[in-house]
Design an enzyme around this catalytic site. Structure first.
Site, PDB file in Angstrom:
ATOM      1  CE  LYS A  71      25.831 -23.576  23.747  1.00 45.85           C
ATOM      2  NZ  LYS A  71      26.905 -23.689  22.301  1.00 45.85           N
ATOM      3  CE1 TYR A 111      21.636 -27.039  25.288  1.00 40.19           C
ATOM      4  CE2 TYR A 111      22.563 -25.468  26.996  1.00 40.19           C
ATOM      5  CZ  TYR A 111      22.531 -25.838  25.780  1.00 40.19           C
ATOM      6  OH  TYR A 111      23.067 -25.352  24.428  1.00 40.19           O
TER       7      TYR A 111
HETATM    8  P1  NAD Z   1      24.263 -28.855  14.512  1.00 37.31           P
HETATM    9  O1  NAD Z   1      24.557 -30.154  14.737  1.00 37.31           O
HETATM   10  O2  NAD Z   1      23.919 -28.710  13.054  1.00 37.31           O
HETATM   11  O3  NAD Z   1      25.823 -28.179  14.651  1.00 37.31           O
HETATM   12  C1  NAD Z   1      26.719 -28.784  15.525  1.00 37.31           C
HETATM   13  C2  NAD Z   1      28.279 -28.453  14.689  1.00 37.31           C
HETATM   14  O4  NAD Z   1      29.198 -28.856  15.805  1.00 37.31           O
HETATM   15  C3  NAD Z   1      28.184 -29.597  13.727  1.00 37.31           C
HETATM   16  O5  NAD Z   1      28.412 -29.005  12.527  1.00 37.31           O
HETATM   17  C4  NAD Z   1      29.210 -30.586  14.230  1.00 37.31           C
HETATM   18  O6  NAD Z   1      30.148 -31.242  13.193  1.00 37.31           O
HETATM   19  C5  NAD Z   1      30.094 -29.623  15.133  1.00 37.31           C
HETATM   20  N1  NAD Z   1      31.228 -30.241  16.036  1.00 37.31           N
HETATM   21  C6  NAD Z   1      30.844 -30.849  16.796  1.00 37.31           C
HETATM   22  N2  NAD Z   1      32.140 -31.191  17.353  1.00 37.31           N
HETATM   23  C7  NAD Z   1      32.879 -30.829  16.711  1.00 37.31           C
HETATM   24  C8  NAD Z   1      34.339 -30.960  16.579  1.00 37.31           C
HETATM   25  N3  NAD Z   1      35.107 -31.653  17.636  1.00 37.31           N
HETATM   26  N4  NAD Z   1      35.301 -30.294  15.763  1.00 37.31           N
HETATM   27  C9  NAD Z   1      34.707 -29.580  14.727  1.00 37.31           C
HETATM   28  N5  NAD Z   1      33.216 -29.395  14.626  1.00 37.31           N
HETATM   29  C10 NAD Z   1      32.499 -30.284  15.728  1.00 37.31           C
HETATM   30  O7  NAD Z   1      23.402 -28.179  15.608  1.00 37.31           O
HETATM   31  P2  NAD Z   1      23.316 -26.551  15.647  1.00 37.31           P
HETATM   32  O8  NAD Z   1      22.101 -26.589  16.611  1.00 37.31           O
HETATM   33  O9  NAD Z   1      23.168 -25.870  14.446  1.00 37.31           O
HETATM   34  O10 NAD Z   1      24.443 -26.089  16.753  1.00 37.31           O
HETATM   35  C11 NAD Z   1      25.158 -25.026  16.479  1.00 37.31           C
HETATM   36  C12 NAD Z   1      25.404 -24.139  17.516  1.00 37.31           C
HETATM   37  O11 NAD Z   1      24.409 -23.541  18.162  1.00 37.31           O
HETATM   38  C13 NAD Z   1      26.174 -24.952  18.741  1.00 37.31           C
HETATM   39  O12 NAD Z   1      26.749 -24.210  19.478  1.00 37.31           O
HETATM   40  C14 NAD Z   1      24.720 -24.824  19.573  1.00 37.31           C
HETATM   41  O13 NAD Z   1      25.039 -25.373  21.176  1.00 37.31           O
HETATM   42  C15 NAD Z   1      24.034 -23.615  19.404  1.00 37.31           C
HETATM   43  N6  NAD Z   1      22.864 -23.689  19.746  1.00 37.31           N
HETATM   44  C16 NAD Z   1      21.774 -24.369  19.133  1.00 37.31           C
HETATM   45  C17 NAD Z   1      20.478 -24.293  19.356  1.00 37.31           C
HETATM   46  C18 NAD Z   1      19.443 -25.215  18.962  1.00 37.31           C
HETATM   47  O14 NAD Z   1      18.167 -25.321  19.570  1.00 37.31           O
HETATM   48  N7  NAD Z   1      19.698 -25.900  17.827  1.00 37.31           N
HETATM   49  C19 NAD Z   1      19.988 -23.073  20.587  1.00 37.31           C
HETATM   50  C20 NAD Z   1      21.062 -22.319  20.894  1.00 37.31           C
HETATM   51  C21 NAD Z   1      22.322 -22.242  20.362  1.00 37.31           C
END
Ligand code: NAD
Length: 259
Positions: free
Chosen positions: A166, A159
């Site tokens: 985070k 990570y």
């Molecule tokens: P995802 O890939 O579906 O979403 C990530 C989003 O970030 C995408 O829509 C992407 O276009 C956007 N993004 C990245 N750079 C950008 C920029 N410069 N401008 C505008 N948008 C931008 O993945 P996800 O897992 O749904 O991630 C969403 C959030 O959840 C993130 O903060 C991620 O760290 C967090 N998260 C994810 C998990 C997991 O296991 N998937 C667990 C905990 C937290």
């Protein structure tokens, strides 16, 4: 009567139907909220976001391009949101980015300065930039929610720099909550267990993480992304009116285990 009838807000981060942002938006809409959406500029990104949102029964969604690393994009988005919605009641920040070459086990020590800065800028600072603009559209208070992960607190192999980002995001949440509380704006993070999304697949060792959670979490399973959406309804709605500056886990209890 829906819990969120009459509530309007902006959801950042819908890339496709697996995105956590979409599972959150879907649940908010089910409870009566009106959501506007932003997407990373690009025809393909717009097409995928639109298809996802429309497949959820939203006809002609308000969709605006915004690369959150650009102040000018944020300014334009919030000016357009003011025109469309007047005032808003919530913002969902569900986005993050780090160069995936450095999200591999054993590479944290080699993180270059530009990779570090970009990850912290997009994944943490943007919450501050968004909150600073959103507050001007929230004369009646509101709720701002960002997505975090356990790697903010403990070392999760692979990570890496995202864990540092985070940690910064969670600290930003507390500082924002302290300053915006007098305007009745609450700011919280939701710490989700691993979900199979595009971003998660970039993290090295993700499959082992799913196996490990299933073996060790109190509920003996991984979470369903819909469970994140349901908890977001609580954090966005007045059900959580006394909660701010908090980090709430939706991780099948994994964070409570010391093994
Ligand atoms: P995802 O890939 O579906 O979403 C990530 C989003 O970030 C995408 O829509 C992407 O276009 C956007 N993004 C990245 N750079 C950008 C920029 N410069 N401008 C505008 N948008 C931008 O993945 P996800 O897992 O749904 O991630 C969403 C959030 O959840 C993130 O903060 C991620 O760290 C967090 N998260 C994810 C998990 C997991 O296991 N998937 C667990 C905990 C937290």
């Amino acid at each position: 009567m829906g819990l969120l009838d009459g509530r309007k807000g902006i959801v950042f981060g819908v890339a496709n139907e697996r995105s956590i942002a979409w599972h959150i938006a879907r649940n908010l809409i089910e409870h009566g909220a009106v959501c506007g959406f932003s997407y990373l500029p690009g025809e393909k990104m717009e097409r995928r976001a639109r298809k996802t949102i429309e497949s959820g029964g939203v006809t002609d969604p308000w969709l605006h391009p915004c690369d959150v690393s650009r102040d000018s994009d944020l300014d334009t988005l919030f000016a357009a949101a003011r025109e469309q919605f007047g005032t808003i009641h919530f913002v969902v920040h569900s986005l993050a980015f780090a160069n995936k070459d450095y999200l591999q086990i054993g590479r944290f020590v080699q993180t270059p300065r530009d990779v570090f800065s970009q990850a912290l800028d997009i994944s943490a600072f943007t919450l501050v930039g968004i909150a600073n603009r959103a507050r001007l559209l929230m004369p009646d208070g509101g709720s701002i929610l960002a997505m975090s992960y356990y790697g903010a607190e403990k070392v999760i192999p692979g990570y890496n720099v995202m864990g540092v980002a985070k940690a910064a995001l969670e600290a930003c949440t507390r500082y924002l909550a302290a300053e915006l509380g007098s305007q009745r704006i609450r700011v919280n993070t939701l710490s989700a267990g691993p979900c199979r999304t595009l971003s998660a697949m970039a993290v090295g060792g993700i499959d082992e993480m799913f196996d490990w959670v299933e073996k060790k979490a109190p509920l003996r399973r991984n979470i369903d992304t819909d469970e994140v959406g349901k908890t977001a309804v609580y954090l966005i709605s007045e059900l959580s009116s006394g909660v701010t500056g908090e980090n709430l886990y939706v991780d099948a209890g994994y964070n409570t285990i010391g093994l």
